[in-house]
Design an enzyme around this catalytic site. Sequence first.
Site, PDB file in Angstrom:
ATOM      1  CG  ASN A  15      36.284  34.471  37.378  1.00  0.00           C
ATOM      2  OD1 ASN A  15      35.174  34.014  37.106  1.00  0.00           O
ATOM      3  ND2 ASN A  15      36.523  35.176  38.476  1.00  0.00           N
ATOM      4  CD1 TRP A  16      35.295  34.096  30.593  1.00  0.00           C
ATOM      5  CD2 TRP A  16      33.598  32.842  29.852  1.00  0.00           C
ATOM      6  NE1 TRP A  16      35.681  33.539  29.393  1.00  0.00           N
ATOM      7  CE2 TRP A  16      34.652  32.764  28.917  1.00  0.00           C
ATOM      8  CE3 TRP A  16      32.427  32.130  29.595  1.00  0.00           C
ATOM      9  CZ2 TRP A  16      34.569  31.999  27.743  1.00  0.00           C
ATOM     10  CZ3 TRP A  16      32.333  31.370  28.433  1.00  0.00           C
ATOM     11  CH2 TRP A  16      33.399  31.311  27.517  1.00  0.00           C
ATOM     12  CE  LYS A  17      35.913  38.852  37.623  1.00  0.00           C
ATOM     13  NZ  LYS A  17      36.367  39.888  38.516  1.00  0.00           N
ATOM     14  CG  HIS A 101      36.837  35.199  42.860  1.00  0.00           C
ATOM     15  ND1 HIS A 101      36.366  36.481  43.012  1.00  0.00           N
ATOM     16  CD2 HIS A 101      37.687  35.233  41.806  1.00  0.00           C
ATOM     17  CE1 HIS A 101      36.909  37.252  42.084  1.00  0.00           C
ATOM     18  NE2 HIS A 101      37.715  36.521  41.334  1.00  0.00           N
ATOM     19  CD  GLU A 103      34.539  39.544  41.593  1.00  0.00           C
ATOM     20  OE1 GLU A 103      33.998  38.656  40.910  1.00  0.00           O
ATOM     21  OE2 GLU A 103      35.355  40.366  41.117  1.00  0.00           O
ATOM     22  CD  GLU A 169      42.093  36.256  41.556  1.00  0.00           C
ATOM     23  OE1 GLU A 169      42.287  36.405  40.348  1.00  0.00           O
ATOM     24  OE2 GLU A 169      40.972  36.171  42.062  1.00  0.00           O
ATOM     25  N   GLY A 175      39.754  43.784  38.770  1.00  0.00           N
ATOM     26  CA  GLY A 175      38.796  44.583  38.012  1.00  0.00           C
ATOM     27  C   GLY A 175      39.016  46.079  38.129  1.00  0.00           C
ATOM     28  CB  SER A 215      44.235  44.574  36.453  1.00  0.00           C
ATOM     29  OG  SER A 215      43.092  45.021  37.151  1.00  0.00           O
ATOM     30  N   GLY A 236      40.224  37.858  34.755  1.00  0.00           N
ATOM     31  CA  GLY A 236      38.811  38.211  34.712  1.00  0.00           C
ATOM     32  C   GLY A 236      38.477  38.962  33.431  1.00  0.00           C
ATOM     33  N   GLY A 237      38.435  40.304  33.527  1.00  0.00           N
ATOM     34  CA  GLY A 237      37.990  41.145  32.408  1.00  0.00           C
ATOM     35  C   GLY A 237      38.629  40.817  31.062  1.00  0.00           C
TER      36      GLY A 237
HETATM   37  C1  PEP Z   1      39.360  37.783  38.807  1.00  0.00           C
HETATM   38  O1  PEP Z   1      38.155  37.997  38.799  1.00  0.00           O
HETATM   39  O2  PEP Z   1      39.776  36.727  39.315  1.00  0.00           O
HETATM   40  C2  PEP Z   1      40.252  38.777  38.217  1.00  0.00           C
HETATM   41  C3  PEP Z   1      41.540  38.648  38.391  1.00  0.00           C
HETATM   42  O3  PEP Z   1      39.660  39.806  37.536  1.00  0.00           O
HETATM   43  P1  PEP Z   1      40.417  40.934  36.630  1.00  0.00           P
HETATM   44  O4  PEP Z   1      41.385  40.216  35.736  1.00  0.00           O
HETATM   45  O5  PEP Z   1      39.311  41.595  35.871  1.00  0.00           O
HETATM   46  O6  PEP Z   1      41.111  41.842  37.583  1.00  0.00           O
END
Ligand code: PEP
Length: 255
Positions: A15-17, A101, A103, A169, A175, A215, A236-237
């Site tokens: 997930n590049w957001k 999601h 966010e 999640e 994040g 994470s 994500g990150g």
């Molecule tokens: C996400 O945005 O779905 C996510 C899991 O982010 P991160 O890996 O950065 O926690």
Amino acid sequence: MKEPQSGRRPLIAANWKMHLLRQDASGFCRTLRSLLPSSPNVELVIFPGFTLLPTVAQELVGSTVAWGGQDLHQEAKGAHTGDVSGEQLADIGCSWVLCGHSERRQNHRESDRLVGEKALSARRHGLQPLLCVGETSEERQSGRTFEVLDRQLEAALAHRPQPFVLAYEPVWAIGTGETATPALAQKAHEHLRMRLGETLGKAWADEVRILYGGSVKPGNAAELGAEKDIDGFLVGGASLDPASFSGIISNSGFG
Ligand code: PEP
């Protein structure tokens, strides 16, 4: 290597957001393709920002990596400035879309019910929804984790958007660098699979893939991936860099 559970093929999604520009996206896809085996045992999906979809589609066509949208509108078309429809995502070759999601739930006040409508719209356009559920830190601390997961799951499945993939999640792990322990994540996944069994029948629930997100990094992918009900990751990150994303794939134990 972890034995495949039932018929569940592991899936790892990026997930590049709201990150990266076209040149970065292009470089990422080329590097990732060069790092992957020709037929990986893991299904892979990239969720880039909307403006990057044509670039990603062009770079990944003919590869084993699929792509999808980070959101969609619940209606097929209409006067919805700034929104994207399932039909438009399918038109650019998406086969997946993220729904619910945290966010989106937090920043855009998406309700449980809206997430269910979005999942239905995804299926109507031939897209596979990746349905995200998870509790906040406050909900966990007040002992309401399973209550929240049940509520989100029930609403997301209100229209039976089969097939779908689920992502657990925990919001407090997204994040933040704070990952759920493998035991804690497994407990939540087991609970979700049990509830899926009650809703859809055990045989069907055994086939649903449940990803963990929060994470995930190359360093913790192996211990999380070893858990019985963890069928992959939503990252994500650590998915913004092809070396770390492919490190997660190779360390995951998914083969
Ligand atoms: C996400 O945005 O779905 C996510 C899991 O982010 P991160 O890996 O950065 O926690």
